[in-house]
Design a protein around this motif. Structure first.
Motif, PDB file in Angstrom:
ATOM      1  N   GLN A  50       0.830  -1.189   0.000  1.00  0.00           N
ATOM      2  CA  GLN A  50       0.000   0.000   0.000  1.00  0.00           C
ATOM      3  C   GLN A  50       0.878   1.258   0.000  1.00  0.00           C
ATOM      4  O   GLN A  50       1.941   1.297   0.624  1.00  0.00           O
ATOM      5  CB  GLN A  50      -0.904   0.012   1.234  1.00  0.00           C
ATOM      6  CG  GLN A  50      -1.946  -1.092   1.264  1.00  0.00           C
ATOM      7  CD  GLN A  50      -3.053  -0.839   0.278  1.00  0.00           C
ATOM      8  OE1 GLN A  50      -3.267   0.301  -0.148  1.00  0.00           O
ATOM      9  NE2 GLN A  50      -3.759  -1.907  -0.087  1.00  0.00           N
ATOM     10  N   LEU A  51       0.413   2.271  -0.713  1.00  0.00           N
ATOM     11  CA  LEU A  51       1.166   3.522  -0.775  1.00  0.00           C
ATOM     12  C   LEU A  51       1.372   4.115   0.617  1.00  0.00           C
ATOM     13  O   LEU A  51       2.443   4.650   0.927  1.00  0.00           O
ATOM     14  CB  LEU A  51       0.422   4.514  -1.680  1.00  0.00           C
ATOM     15  CG  LEU A  51       1.027   5.910  -1.772  1.00  0.00           C
ATOM     16  CD1 LEU A  51       2.431   5.870  -2.353  1.00  0.00           C
ATOM     17  CD2 LEU A  51       0.138   6.838  -2.613  1.00  0.00           C
ATOM     18  N   GLN A  52       0.367   3.988   1.475  1.00  0.00           N
ATOM     19  CA  GLN A  52       0.480   4.546   2.827  1.00  0.00           C
ATOM     20  C   GLN A  52       1.613   3.873   3.599  1.00  0.00           C
ATOM     21  O   GLN A  52       2.324   4.521   4.377  1.00  0.00           O
ATOM     22  CB  GLN A  52      -0.855   4.378   3.566  1.00  0.00           C
ATOM     23  CG  GLN A  52      -0.890   5.044   4.932  1.00  0.00           C
ATOM     24  CD  GLN A  52      -0.684   6.549   4.831  1.00  0.00           C
ATOM     25  OE1 GLN A  52      -1.385   7.228   4.109  1.00  0.00           O
ATOM     26  NE2 GLN A  52       0.307   7.085   5.552  1.00  0.00           N
ATOM     27  N   GLN A  53       1.790   2.547   3.392  1.00  0.00           N
ATOM     28  CA  GLN A  53       2.891   1.863   4.080  1.00  0.00           C
ATOM     29  C   GLN A  53       4.237   2.384   3.601  1.00  0.00           C
ATOM     30  O   GLN A  53       5.174   2.547   4.402  1.00  0.00           O
ATOM     31  CB  GLN A  53       2.775   0.360   3.816  1.00  0.00           C
ATOM     32  CG  GLN A  53       1.553  -0.288   4.468  1.00  0.00           C
ATOM     33  CD  GLN A  53       1.469  -1.777   4.151  1.00  0.00           C
ATOM     34  OE1 GLN A  53       1.812  -2.212   3.072  1.00  0.00           O
ATOM     35  NE2 GLN A  53       1.003  -2.555   5.117  1.00  0.00           N
ATOM     36  N   GLU A  54       4.370   2.623   2.312  1.00  0.00           N
ATOM     37  CA  GLU A  54       5.617   3.168   1.781  1.00  0.00           C
ATOM     38  C   GLU A  54       5.879   4.561   2.367  1.00  0.00           C
ATOM     39  O   GLU A  54       7.024   4.905   2.720  1.00  0.00           O
ATOM     40  CB  GLU A  54       5.552   3.213   0.260  1.00  0.00           C
ATOM     41  CG  GLU A  54       6.780   3.805  -0.421  1.00  0.00           C
ATOM     42  CD  GLU A  54       7.926   2.801  -0.563  1.00  0.00           C
ATOM     43  OE1 GLU A  54       8.890   3.109  -1.251  1.00  0.00           O
ATOM     44  OE2 GLU A  54       7.839   1.707   0.046  1.00  0.00           O
ATOM     45  N   LEU A  55       4.805   5.373   2.476  1.00  0.00           N
ATOM     46  CA  LEU A  55       4.968   6.712   3.053  1.00  0.00           C
ATOM     47  C   LEU A  55       5.397   6.639   4.519  1.00  0.00           C
ATOM     48  O   LEU A  55       6.195   7.470   4.988  1.00  0.00           O
ATOM     49  CB  LEU A  55       3.669   7.500   2.903  1.00  0.00           C
ATOM     50  CG  LEU A  55       3.245   7.836   1.463  1.00  0.00           C
ATOM     51  CD1 LEU A  55       1.881   8.511   1.460  1.00  0.00           C
ATOM     52  CD2 LEU A  55       4.283   8.723   0.787  1.00  0.00           C
ATOM     53  N   ASP A  56       4.866   5.652   5.264  1.00  0.00           N
ATOM     54  CA  ASP A  56       5.274   5.485   6.670  1.00  0.00           C
ATOM     55  C   ASP A  56       6.748   5.133   6.777  1.00  0.00           C
ATOM     56  O   ASP A  56       7.468   5.636   7.657  1.00  0.00           O
ATOM     57  CB  ASP A  56       4.420   4.402   7.326  1.00  0.00           C
ATOM     58  CG  ASP A  56       2.976   4.831   7.483  1.00  0.00           C
ATOM     59  OD1 ASP A  56       2.707   6.046   7.422  1.00  0.00           O
ATOM     60  OD2 ASP A  56       2.097   3.952   7.644  1.00  0.00           O
ATOM     61  N   LEU A  57       7.222   4.247   5.882  1.00  0.00           N
ATOM     62  CA  LEU A  57       8.633   3.887   5.901  1.00  0.00           C
ATOM     63  C   LEU A  57       9.509   5.108   5.602  1.00  0.00           C
ATOM     64  O   LEU A  57      10.552   5.330   6.229  1.00  0.00           O
ATOM     65  CB  LEU A  57       8.902   2.786   4.875  1.00  0.00           C
ATOM     66  CG  LEU A  57       8.286   1.407   5.171  1.00  0.00           C
ATOM     67  CD1 LEU A  57       8.545   0.465   4.008  1.00  0.00           C
ATOM     68  CD2 LEU A  57       8.849   0.823   6.447  1.00  0.00           C
ATOM     69  N   ILE A  58       9.082   5.896   4.618  1.00  0.00           N
ATOM     70  CA  ILE A  58       9.848   7.106   4.262  1.00  0.00           C
ATOM     71  C   ILE A  58       9.868   8.078   5.433  1.00  0.00           C
ATOM     72  O   ILE A  58      10.910   8.688   5.751  1.00  0.00           O
ATOM     73  CB  ILE A  58       9.237   7.757   3.006  1.00  0.00           C
ATOM     74  CG1 ILE A  58       9.395   6.842   1.796  1.00  0.00           C
ATOM     75  CG2 ILE A  58       9.874   9.115   2.736  1.00  0.00           C
ATOM     76  CD1 ILE A  58       8.661   7.325   0.566  1.00  0.00           C
ATOM     77  N   LYS A  59       8.703   8.239   6.079  1.00  0.00           N
ATOM     78  CA  LYS A  59       8.642   9.163   7.215  1.00  0.00           C
ATOM     79  C   LYS A  59       9.606   8.727   8.314  1.00  0.00           C
ATOM     80  O   LYS A  59      10.323   9.557   8.916  1.00  0.00           O
ATOM     81  CB  LYS A  59       7.211   9.214   7.753  1.00  0.00           C
ATOM     82  CG  LYS A  59       7.044  10.158   8.936  1.00  0.00           C
ATOM     83  CD  LYS A  59       5.593  10.162   9.417  1.00  0.00           C
ATOM     84  CE  LYS A  59       5.442  11.084  10.625  1.00  0.00           C
ATOM     85  NZ  LYS A  59       4.062  11.048  11.147  1.00  0.00           N
ATOM     86  N   THR A  60       9.645   7.407   8.572  1.00  0.00           N
ATOM     87  CA  THR A  60      10.554   6.895   9.603  1.00  0.00           C
ATOM     88  C   THR A  60      12.008   7.189   9.245  1.00  0.00           C
ATOM     89  O   THR A  60      12.802   7.645  10.080  1.00  0.00           O
ATOM     90  CB  THR A  60      10.339   5.390   9.777  1.00  0.00           C
ATOM     91  OG1 THR A  60       8.981   5.150  10.119  1.00  0.00           O
ATOM     92  CG2 THR A  60      11.249   4.837  10.863  1.00  0.00           C
TER      93      THR A  60
END
Length: 1022
Positions: A879-889
């Motif tokens: 999911q795109l949201q999961q990728e965004l969470d990884l980037i945020k981390t």
């Protein structure tokens, strides 16, 4: 032996007579019990009918039969009756004989009266008036309730009308029924049929059923009459079908002018005289048609002269009906009816005698049985109708049933006759097939013996020509080219000779179907485009798509191939254009070239076989062959024509082809309806098994072909169907398929064009394509391979061939997909350790500088690793949201180290997040990491990294941008070519984007200003 046969036939005759009489007596004996009410109706006595003990609830209805008061010669009002002298008249009955002490003329007036005593009732009653000749007024308890026609003492003021109806009667202790009857036109007057009294609902229901019954009889006879006439038109004008069709059509009209008189009830404006003339004309026309039908069955029944003499009175009467007013000829109707019935009974008995006794009859026994049944039912119908219209029975139910039985027997007879004829035709066909097999075997052996060495010469010479040019001299190459060209022409000539022999012997089989002319022209032009090398000639197809003609698909291709190839041979420069126009019910196709042209006086010579020597131009004769002669003959076989529309020497020629206009019968294709998708399987499958089955899309405009292929693949694959190329492309957008099987020739979009469009989005491995062709033609197969087909099958194909070809391609696809997945897993394995290594390096550096920050970074890294380990390692998307969470981390980890020097901005279109799209794993994060570590790390001062994800037309646009140190144009070029780059992450992103269909990756960078990376992901991939 002869004596035994005679005794045998005498026994058969006796049995036939016994069966005939027994059957008729048995059916006639049920007439009274079928039509009588549940309890026998009491009879009126001297003008009074006592129904005080009659139970209308139980017994439903009663017929008002018996002795009515009758006042002859007068039309009296109810209040005038006590002053007049009356007599007694039996009802039902006519005025055709003396009634005791008085004489009632057939034409005149009379008044009927009946007093009916009723039981106590709460419900309304219904009174059904069926047939009173020919005008009357009905009074109940002194009130006028219905007037049918206009009774009068003279013809001038008289108006006839005789249509059945129902009136509602209010309950009372006694009913006084008075009927004024007037007849000035019919052969007799009076109350012809019983008057029925019963509960209102019952009478109305019975009236409606009677009306519907007559309507059903009309429709049945009309339908079968038209069917028999159609059979007559189809089956070599066999007169049996003609006379049976005319008889049934006549009876259909009779059925709506007798009984309930449906015609008069529905069309009340029809004049009385017209309606009854129709009744009389078609009644006796049916007798004439039936007589001719009997004579056509067994000519020995009625000899030619006797037939004319017996029909002469009826034919004269039919002429009288047409020319003379009804009231003049109606007295003759009674006598002509008696004559026709008597003559018809004689013919029926005579026919039975000829069928079962005189063995010179031409009808076989299995047909004679049905004729025998028709005779029985016809006799029953005539007897029952005569009893009913004479007043001896209250109904004609047996006659109605007899009509259906007669119709059934008649059609069974005709179907048996059709079967017998078909058996004869089949026997003759088998003899023809045996003789044809001998001839076909000779042609097949001869053509095979010629084609095999010719193909060998063509292939060997072609192989030599493709070799090293140095091994052959120029003269040798020219000789080989001449040899190859001559062999090819000789091979075509062999094929033409076979076609000519078939044409002359009428052995050429055509399968006329609806064909899209645009698709055929397009395919022919594509096939012949190989021969245009070295010529400045263009081929233009200006025929509109979905231009349909009725033709044999393969032969139409042969016609257009011959015409176009001749145009190419004689056109060195210019263009060859195909255009089509409508002319009435035809389509005219014109193929024009800019070649040498033909003098007008020689236009017809090019269509002659073996007759080109008279052509003046030697260069035009070269290569003419037999193609145009065969093309014209094939077009004529398809009810078309080929001719030269126009030709001017040294300017060009226009060849025209006329074919019948076709209609697209596949409504799913023409109307643009929803694609029919279906899983065909002989065994039920569970949903889990169905999901694991490979999906195959079959594309064909013929539902039969789709069904056949589906049956071949059922149980092993999930099969879906598309009836056009456009629907197939639509289906591919909505669903993933593992293999596509398409027909070469389809209206609108051919299989070649469909393959071209599919290959723009799918590789040979992603979606294998098999093309089905009608013939094993090398040029068509080569064209299919050039445009991206994986394999081909030729019609007719076997189940084993289709299954093995499909299975082999799917196994190859599976193998390649596993290899691709392994490569992607390797790339992903490179990205993850690279990110973790960079994060740990940051933490180690912070441990020496700031312990609290190092602890916070460890916490963030722990959260990142938890996301990683919770996700399926074999999963290629997330999911795109999961990728965004990884980037945020990751960014938070880097911000702890860089502090205020690193700014991170992000914008994601909210609509994209709502859709919950999926993207390839770690596609964006390596770009962000690369921007921070290689873009901002070496920059002095603060830096900004931004991430923008927006939705464009057909694409998801991802932009990662920094204002760091940037890169030179050479370095960007090396990265895009896979020969450079900083870090493993960017290289892997490039490889992953390259593996996605239609996806794109762009880099825009400038030294000391920053870098911008853009990814375009097609929406169908997310």
């Amino acid at each position: 032996m002869l004596d035994r046969l005679r005794r045998y036939f005498k026994i058969k005759q006796l049995i036939a007579v016994i069966i005939l009489l027994s059957t008729m007596l048995l059916m006639l004996s049920t007439i009274y019990y079928t039509d009588a009410p549940e309890q026998e109706s009491p009879a009126a006595v001297q003008g009074t009918l006592d129904l005080s003990s009659w139970d209308f609830t139980k017994d439903r209805s009663v017929f008002l039969n018996g002795e009515w008061d009758f006042y002859p010669g007068k039309l009296l009002q109810p209040e005038e009756l006590p002053k007049e002298t009356h007599y007694f008249m039996k009802v039902p009955g006519g005025w055709d004989k003396t009634k005791g002490a008085f004489l009632q003329k057939s034409r005149g007036n009379g008044t009927y009266r009946l007093s009916v005593k009723l039981p106590e009732l709460q419900e309304q009653l219904g009174l059904k008036i069926h047939n009173i000749w020919m005008a009357h007024r009905l009074f109940i308890n002194g009130q006028l309730v219905k007037e049918s026609g206009l009774p009068s003492d003279s013809l001038e003021g008289y108006q006839a009308l005789n249509t059945p109806y129902v009136v509602v009667v209010e309950p009372a202790e006694e009913l006084e029924i008075v009927i004024q009857v007037s007849n000035q036109v019919h052969f007799t007057g009076g109350i012809a049929h019983p008057i029925q009294l019963g509960l209102k609902n019952y009478i109305e229901k019975k009236n409606m059923l009677a009306f519907g019954g007559d309507m059903a009889v009309f429709l049945l006879f009309l339908m079968f009459g038209i069917y028999h006439l159609h059979m007559y038109n189809m089956r070599d004008k066999e007169k049996t079908y003609l006379f049976s069709g005319l008889f049934l059509l006549s009876i259909s009209i009779v059925s709506i002018t007798f009984g309930e008189k449906v015609l008069m009830q529905v069309f009340e404006e029809i004049p009385f005289a017209v309606a009854y003339k129709l009744q009389d004309f078609f009644l006796f026309a049916s007798f004439a048609a039936l007589t001719l039908f009997i004579q056509s069955l067994e000519p020995g029944t009625i000899k030619g002269r006797n037939l004319i003499l017996s029909l002469m009175p009826v034919l004269i009467y039919l002429g009288v009906v047409i020319l003379i007013p009804y009231h003049w000829y109606s007295p003759v109707k009674l006598y002509i009816t008696f004559y026709a019935n008597l003559l018809l009974f004689f013919y029926i008995i005579r026919l039975i005698y000829m069928l079962f006794y005189k063995k010179q009859g031409k009808l076989p026994l299995n047909e004679s049985v049905y004729i025998f049944l028709c005779c029985i039912f016809a006799g029953v119908i005539i007897i029952d109708y005569n009893l009913y219209y004479s007043g001896y029975t209250n109904g004609n139910m047996i006659a109605r049933l007899g009509i259906f039985a007669f119709l059934l027997s008649l059609n069974l007879f005709l179907s048996r006759r059709f079967t017998n004829k078909m058996n004869e035709v089949q026997a003759l066909s088998e003899e023809l097939i045996r003789s044809r097999e001998i001839k076909d075997e000779f042609l097949a052996r001869t053509s095979h013996e010629l084609k095999t060495p010719l193909h060998g010469i063509i292939n060997i010479s072609g192989h030599l020509l493709k070799g090293e040019t140095s091994s052959l001299s120029l003269e040798q190459r020219e000789n080989l080219l001449l040899l190859q060209d001559t062999s090819s022409r000789l091979s075509l000539l062999v094929n033409d000779l076979v076609d000519i022999i078939k044409l002359r012997h009428e052995d050429l089989q055509l399968n006329l179907i609806t064909v899209d002319l645009y698709v055929v022209i397009q395919l022919v032009f594509q096939l012949l485009s190989f021969d245009l090398q070295g010529k400045e000639v263009k081929m233009l197809n200006k025929v509109k798509p979905m231009t349909f003609v009725e033709a044999d698909e393969n032969r139409l291709r042969q016609i257009l191939y011959n015409i176009t190839s001749n145009a190419m041979k004689h056109t060195e420069k210019g263009e060859i254009v195909a255009q089509a126009r409508e002319e009435g019910l035809d389509i005219v196709l014109t193929i024009s070239d800019t070649g040498k042209g033909i003098p007008q006086e020689h236009w017809e010579l090019v269509f002659k076989d073996f007759n080109h020597d008279s052509l003046p131009q030697q260069d035009y004769k070269q290569g003419m062959g037999l193609g145009l002669y065969i093309s014209r003959q094939l077009a004529r076989k398809m009810k078309g024509e080929v001719w030269i529309a126009d030709s001017v020497v040294n300017k060009g020629t226009s060849m025209a082809v006329r074919l019948a206009k076709g209609q697209c019968l596949n409504t799913e294709m023409t109307a643009g309806s929803v694609l029919e998708r279906k899983v065909w399987s002989s065994k039920p499958t569970s949903s889990g098994l169905s999901e694991k089955m490979k999906k195959i899309l079959i594309v064909d405009d013929e539902p039969t072909n789709i069904r056949v292929l589906s049956l071949m693949l059922e149980g092993e694959y999930q099969v879906s169907a598309a009836y056009s190329g456009e629907k197939a492309l639509e289906s591919l957008k909505n669903e993933k398929f593992h293999l596509l099987l398409t027909d070469l020739m389809m209206p609108g979009m051919s299989g070649i064009e469909l393959t071209q469009q599919i290959r723009q989005n799918y590789s040979l491995i992603e979606l294998p394509i098999i093309i089905a062709t009608a013939r094993n033609r090398e040029r068509e197969i080569e064209l299919a391979y050039q445009n991206g087909a994986n394999d081909y099958i030729t019609k007719p194909f076997t189940a084993e061939e289709v299954q093995w070809r499909v299975r082999s391609l799917l196994k190859l696809t599976d193998t390649m997909e596993k290899a691709f997945e392994s490569e992607m897993a390797y790339l992903q394995a490179q990205i993850k350790p690279h990110f973790i290594y960079n994060a740990l390096s940051n933490i180690i550096a912070l441990c020496h500088e700031d312990g609290e920050k190092a602890s916070e970074m460890l916490s963030l890294l722990s959260r990142y690793l938890r996301h990683i380990f919770q996700r399926d390692q074999n999963q290629q998307t997330l999911q795109l949201q999961q990728e965004l969470d990884l980037i945020k981390t990751y960014v938070e980890i880097e911000q702890l180290r860089f502090g205020k020097h690193l700014h991170y901005e992000t914008y994601v279109d909210p609509e994209i997040l709502k859709k919950g799209i999926k993207i390839p794993t770690l596609l964006i994060q390596p770009l962000v990491e690369n921007a921070i570590r290689h873009g901002l790390f070496n920059k002095e001062g603060e830096g900004t990294v931004s991430l923008r994800i927006t939705e464009g037309e057909g694409f998801i646009h991802i932009i990662v941008e920094d204002n760091g140190v940037g890169m030179s144009e050479d370095e960007v070029g090396r990265i895009l070519n896979g020969k450079g780059g900083k870090g493993v992450g960017l290289k892997n992103v490039l490889m992953r984007v390259a593996s996605l269909p239609k996806a794109a990756f762009l880099i825009d960078s400038e030294l000391e200003k920053g870098t911008r990376c853009s990814i375009f992901l097609p929406k169908e991939l997310v």
